[in-house]
Structure formats: structure tokens, C-alpha cells
Design an enzyme around this catalytic site. Sequence first.
Site, PDB file in Angstrom:
ATOM      1  N   SER A   1       0.832  -1.199   0.000  1.00 15.58           N
ATOM      2  CA  SER A   1       0.000   0.000   0.000  1.00 15.58           C
ATOM      3  C   SER A   1       0.865   1.246   0.000  1.00 15.58           C
ATOM      4  O   SER A   1       1.959   1.266   0.550  1.00 15.58           O
ATOM      5  CB  SER A   1      -0.892   0.003   1.236  1.00 15.58           C
ATOM      6  OG  SER A   1      -0.083   0.138   2.397  1.00 15.58           O
ATOM      7  N   LYS A   2       0.343   2.288  -0.613  1.00 19.21           N
ATOM      8  CA  LYS A   2       1.150   3.500  -0.727  1.00 19.21           C
ATOM      9  C   LYS A   2       1.293   4.220   0.602  1.00 19.21           C
ATOM     10  O   LYS A   2       2.138   5.101   0.728  1.00 19.21           O
ATOM     11  CB  LYS A   2       0.568   4.420  -1.793  1.00 19.21           C
ATOM     12  CG  LYS A   2      -0.772   5.025  -1.478  1.00 19.21           C
ATOM     13  CD  LYS A   2      -1.173   5.991  -2.593  1.00 19.21           C
ATOM     14  CE  LYS A   2      -2.600   6.493  -2.377  1.00 19.21           C
ATOM     15  NZ  LYS A   2      -3.069   7.285  -3.523  1.00 19.21           N
TER      16      LYS A   2
END
Length: 518
Positions: free
Chosen positions: A254-255
Site C-alpha cells: 500500500s502506498k
Amino acid sequence: MPVVTRIAPSPTGDPHVGTAYVGLFNYALARRHGGRFVLRLEDTDRQRYQAEAEERILAMFDWLGLRPDEGPGIGGEHGPYRQSERLAHYQAAAQRLIDDGHAYRAFETPEELEAMRLEQRRLGHDPGYDGRGRLVAPEEQARRAADGEPHVVRLRTPDAGDTGFTDLLRGEVRIPNAEIRDTVLLKSDGFPTYHLAVVVDDHSMGVTHVMRAEEWVTSTPIHVLLYRALGWALPTFVHLPLLRNPDANKTKISKRKMDTSVESYRQQGILPEALLNFLGTMGWSMPDGREVFSLDELVAAFDPARISLGGPVFDLKRLRSLNARYLRDVLSIEALGERVRPWLLERGITVDDEDYLLDALDVLRPRAETLLELTDQLVPFFESRLRYDVDARRRLAAGQSYLEDLERAFAALEWFDDDDVDELLRGYVQRQAVPMGKVMMPLRVALTGTTQAPGVVDLVVIMGKERTMERIGQALQAISEGLPDDDPERLKAEAEAAAKEAERAKRGRRPLTAAERG
RNA sequence: GGCCCCUUCGACUAGCGGUUAGGUCACUACCCUUUCAAGGUAGCGGCACGAGUUCGAAUCUCGUAGGGGUCACCA
């Protein structure tokens, strides 16, 4: 039957490494079998849609060299390749499902659905659509729809039994039908949800192998139900392991937790072939154990059955290390020169002496992990005025007398080849009766502005007499003008600025520059 | 929590009933050396656990534990 695969990204944000990852394997499978690789944009979420994301996704595949056979801007006989332009297909399929009794129109408002979930939670039940829309008679559904009442179309799922499918890697996967709610197929805005769109499109585009991320496993039975209801043959399903964050639990990438932007890696000086190679080791391994391999080599050996299922951690250290390998071993020095030119241009440096560039690269490439680092180290070779970092200044000051001597010595030296320069330097050090470093370090700093650089003999030989003399002269001038050793305030300020810069570089976020695009 | 999936060194992985469990990255030490790298040599380190099946299990079965995913008018 030809193999047809697809990558179906959603234009909702930065081009994602996960998209590149899944795209790579789909590309490889299609190419391996001489089939087609389709790129389809799943732009059915108008809330999250970003117009520019579309172009950036295409640019990412282009940069990586993953060329689709069909897709937006490319064409193909199964287009259009944007789901927003295929609404009629989904509506027709939905109508067919309604006519056949496999789907129904449901009129609950979002508020009603929320109230339902609240009530379910209050009673301790699992929240989820309870199928109440089935109770509305088909004629009434049709009438209310005709009156323009907002509604969705839902799939009528079986209440008992289970629905299963064969995953190429996992075998039989069965999910109890009680777990499968009457999923929305068509949203009230007339756009399809993923489930409807993916089935309709994969079928009409002739997709034979659905290779996608593992997060889709539990919704695959919905798709199976749809394929059956529509009377279509199932594709082969292959669910790829999810790329993971390097956190303790290895959660889905995930960013929020790490850099997932392909553009960002590009801006940090990661080579597309290195990124591809790296992604190709996530869950996949070459039958012969090779760890450095090209896209073509991956294609030639690709067999999805070799994919391992443990979620691979996206380890930046490994990526950088592999990238470094490409810089120093895989790329030819000439190719490297071409790669680094745009980066130099970005710093205002135009190279007109190709040999000088290549000589510098030769000694620099084992010292850099990215094109960015390589560029940083290359700059002092080309800029006429060097900047000395804090540590460098100290070394300069301590070496003033040696530099003065060497300036004279080099002036008298005719041939700047390896042997002569080496002899001069060693002879001088010996006569001074000091440790090598005492002399070499100030000279290194004078030539490059930094303490971490290639061997001094190499530097002198590569730079040649003119540049060497000029740089020594400059250094001596800088010393006489007063180095900030005696100015603690300035030293402190510079150290802080450097730390800030390093932090910024670590984050690595800035818009793609023109040169990088080219 | 229900359901589904997964589990070999810190990380990526090889292994598909018989191996001293191999490789790469990282880490450590040494060598090379004018700094930093690169390179060379060596080392550290793993089959989650418990039952079974078998002459023999990392490999097959079951259970346990742990981890992940998923339960939207997002994909």
C-alpha cells in the site's frame, strides 16, 4: 485456441507497481504462447476516476516495454478498451440476466441499506444485503424502473450449496453460497460494477486466462455464477500472490506504507529492465535458477505453474541492488552512456566528449545503485566549478601544501597516462614520508569535491592535464579565500541543508522531468 | 468475527519421498586498497508446531498456531 490475457488497471491514481507486476506475468503468458495481451481500462468508478491517470498508466507500460497487442490508443478488433465506452454491453447483459431471472432490479436507497446494516449489527448478524429486493414482483420492478425510479441491478445468488472454481495454482476453491450476497451488477448511474464488467469484457475479448491478484479469489464465485447464467465458458483462473509491505505482518502492498509508484522509481533512477527483473522474482523463479534475466528470457521460460504462493515482500534493498547490477554488469558502457545523458541534460550538462563520459562511467558505475546516484557522481566531471561538501573542505585545508606541490609537479608532467601519474604520486608521497591518504585525499577532494570517489590515479588520468590543473588551482583558491572551518555557523547551516536534501531525495517525489520522459 | 488462501534462512527463492536443505540480497569477518565502492574468500542463518502415512518426510494427509485476503452502488 490462442492464449489471451489482459491487464485491467483502474485509472484512479499513480501507476502502481502491482499493476506492473500483474501486467508482466500476463504479458509473459501471452507472449510465451504467441497469443494476445490486452490492455483494458476499468474506468467505471466515476468518483475516483482521474483523467490523467489513464495516460500515465499507458506511459508506464510503454516505459517498461510491456506492449499490449490491443488497448486504448492501440486499437484491436475487440474494442473499445475503456469500460466507460462499453456501457451498452453491460446493460444488455444485465437485461438478459433480468429476463432470465438471474438478476433483479433493487430500489433500496443508500440510506435504507445503511439502516439495514445498522440493524444487522445491532442483532449481532453479519452485515450484508439480505436479498429483500427479490420480494418485489418483476412487473413492479419493471414499472418502477420505467417510472424512472433510481435502482441497481443485483445478481440473484443461490442460498444453499456452494460455488467453486479451479485455480491453476490452488486447485479447487469452494465458497459457501451463504457467503455470497446478491451483489450489485449495475449501479444506479448505469455503470457496471467490476463483477459484471469483468465477465462481460473477458468473454467478449476472448480472454482465456484470467491472471490477477489474490484479493479476487473470494469474489471469483460471483463471476462463475455470471458465466453460468450467461451461458459462457469459464476462463482459466490464476490468482497471483499479493505483493507485500516490508512490515512485520507483511500486509498487502500500500502506498501508505511504502512507495508503490512506478513513476517514483523511474525518477529515482531505477531502470525499467531492472524493475521488471525484480518483479519477475516476486513469486516467480527461473527453472535454471538464473536471477538476472531479461524480459525476453522471462517470456521464453514462463510457466505460471512455477509461481509460488507465499506473499513476496517488496524489498527496496533488493531492487536497488539488482538495479546496481544492471548498471555495472548488464548494460554495456555505451548503453549506459545513452541512459545517463538525459539525466545530465537535466543538470544542464551536454556531453560533447563521448570518450570522456565513458571513461568516467567506467570508474563510477560500480559505485552507483541508480541513475540518479550515477548522475550525482558524474556531475563533478563536467562542471567547471566544484562545490566542496563539509567534509571535503576539512580535507582541503589540511592538504594545502601538498596541493601546491602537486600543482607544480603536474605542470611539469608531460604524459598523463596511468603509469606516469602513478609514479609521480607515489614518488611524491614517498619523499614527503607521509601516509598515502594525507596526500591523496586532498587531491581527490580537489578533483571531485567529495571524499568518496574513484581512485585518484584514475581521476587524474581520466580528467587529463588541463582539468586536473584547473581543479587544483580552484581548490587552492578556495582555501586561500577561507574555508568555513573557522565559521561554525556556516558549517552547521550546510550540514542541515545537506540533511534536508538527503531526506528529500529519500522520499524521491517530484514530477517527472522532461528528460526522464524522453 | 464468518469465509477463502498461504507458511523453507532477516528478505526473494530452489526443492516436487532418500540432498551435508542449494542460490541471490542483506548482514559479519578477512583479503585487495589512497577514500568510497566494486571484486575475491569465508561465515552467520531456515523447513511454524503436533500427529499420522511410509523402510524413509521440507516434500503426502489431518489438526493446531501464525500471517494475509475478503465480506461496498471501489476496483
